[in-house]
Design a protein around this motif. Structure first.
Motif, PDB file in Angstrom:
ATOM      1  N   SER A 120      75.273  43.713  40.239  1.00 34.51           N
ATOM      2  CA  SER A 120      74.281  44.646  39.727  1.00 34.51           C
ATOM      3  C   SER A 120      73.834  44.216  38.343  1.00 34.51           C
ATOM      4  CB  SER A 120      74.861  46.070  39.683  1.00 34.51           C
ATOM      5  OG  SER A 120      76.000  46.117  38.862  1.00 34.51           O
ATOM      6  N   GLY A 135      68.078  49.098  38.289  1.00 37.65           N
ATOM      7  CA  GLY A 135      69.517  48.946  38.274  1.00 37.65           C
ATOM      8  C   GLY A 135      70.173  49.914  39.239  1.00 37.65           C
ATOM      9  N   CYS A 152      69.803  46.222  44.512  1.00 38.78           N
ATOM     10  CA  CYS A 152      70.558  46.954  43.496  1.00 38.78           C
ATOM     11  C   CYS A 152      71.313  48.079  44.191  1.00 38.78           C
ATOM     12  CB  CYS A 152      69.618  47.508  42.429  1.00 38.78           C
ATOM     13  SG  CYS A 152      68.532  48.830  43.003  1.00 38.78           S
TER      14      CYS A 152
END
Length: 222
Positions: free
Chosen positions: A89, A194, A215
């Motif tokens: 991530s 994110g 993500c």
């Protein structure tokens, strides 16, 4: 509900990425983290049994498992579940997919709080389609007519977000109204995100997104 994060992780790339993401999230929230070793044969039952009372459940999920493991996991989840793909991530926006005509408060609350914790911009994506009466004459649709419909959708999104902007004045919000299918709109948006946040009632969209997720994806039961 105990203030705790439960992470179901194995030795796979997705499992390691989930454990790493959960560690960072527990630090941000200031809550304990309980990591549960999960073997592929255990399926979603192990996570449900150990994570039912947690504030948040985090699971490593490679795209190949999106149609089976994810579907079973999301169907039974009583807490928000974050599904982490195998790729590491990265920091980025918090993207929330919502239907501005019928926004779910619990999803927006989770998304705004996540953006606050991560000190990230909240990217609110409302995907819409043309009215049914427009489909028969799509190719001769007047530009002004389409612009009017789009303005209405923009206003709906602004109205849905207004009370949450007031509650979270420090969160920067980027509004995005797109004429696309929800899964396509969110797939594009995930490239700069994110974290993507969805409601469980958009289950088909969530599963489609997970196949190409770049993500972590948080699915919040309404």
């Amino acid at each position: 509900m105990e203030r705790m994060i439960v992470a179901g992780a194995d030795a796979s790339a997705a499992g390691c990425a989930a454990a790493y993401w959960a560690v960072r999230e527990a630090e941000l929230r200031g809550v304990p983290l309980h990591v549960v070793p999960v073997a592929p044969a255990d399926g979603p039952d192990a996570v449900h049994t150990l994570g039912d009372g947690a504030e948040l459940v985090v699971v490593g999920l490679p795209p190949a498992a999106a149609d089976t493991t994810a579907a079973a996991l999301l169907e039974r989840a009583t807490r928000p579940v974050v599904l982490v793909p195998g790729a590491p991530s990265k920091p980025g926006r918090v993207t929330v997919g919502l239907d501005a005509r019928d926004p779910a408060d619990v999803v927006l609350a989770f998304a705004f709080e996540a953006a606050r914790l991560h000190r990230a911009t909240l990217h609110a994506v409302h995907a819409w389609t043309l009215p049914e009466e427009a489909t028969d004459w799509l190719f001769i649709l007047a530009h002004d007519e389409r612009a009017t419909w789009e303005d209405q959708e923009v206003q709906r999104l602004s109205d849905a977000l207004r009370p949450w902007r007031t509650r979270y004045p420090d969160v920067d919000v980027l509004q995005d109204v797109v004429l696309l299918a929800p899964e396509e709109a969110l797939s594009h948006a995930s490239g700069n995100a994110g974290l993507v946040v969805l409601g469980r009632r958009s289950g088909g969209t969530a599963l489609a997104l997970l196949r190409s997720a770049r993500c972590p994806v948080a699915v919040v039961p309404a």
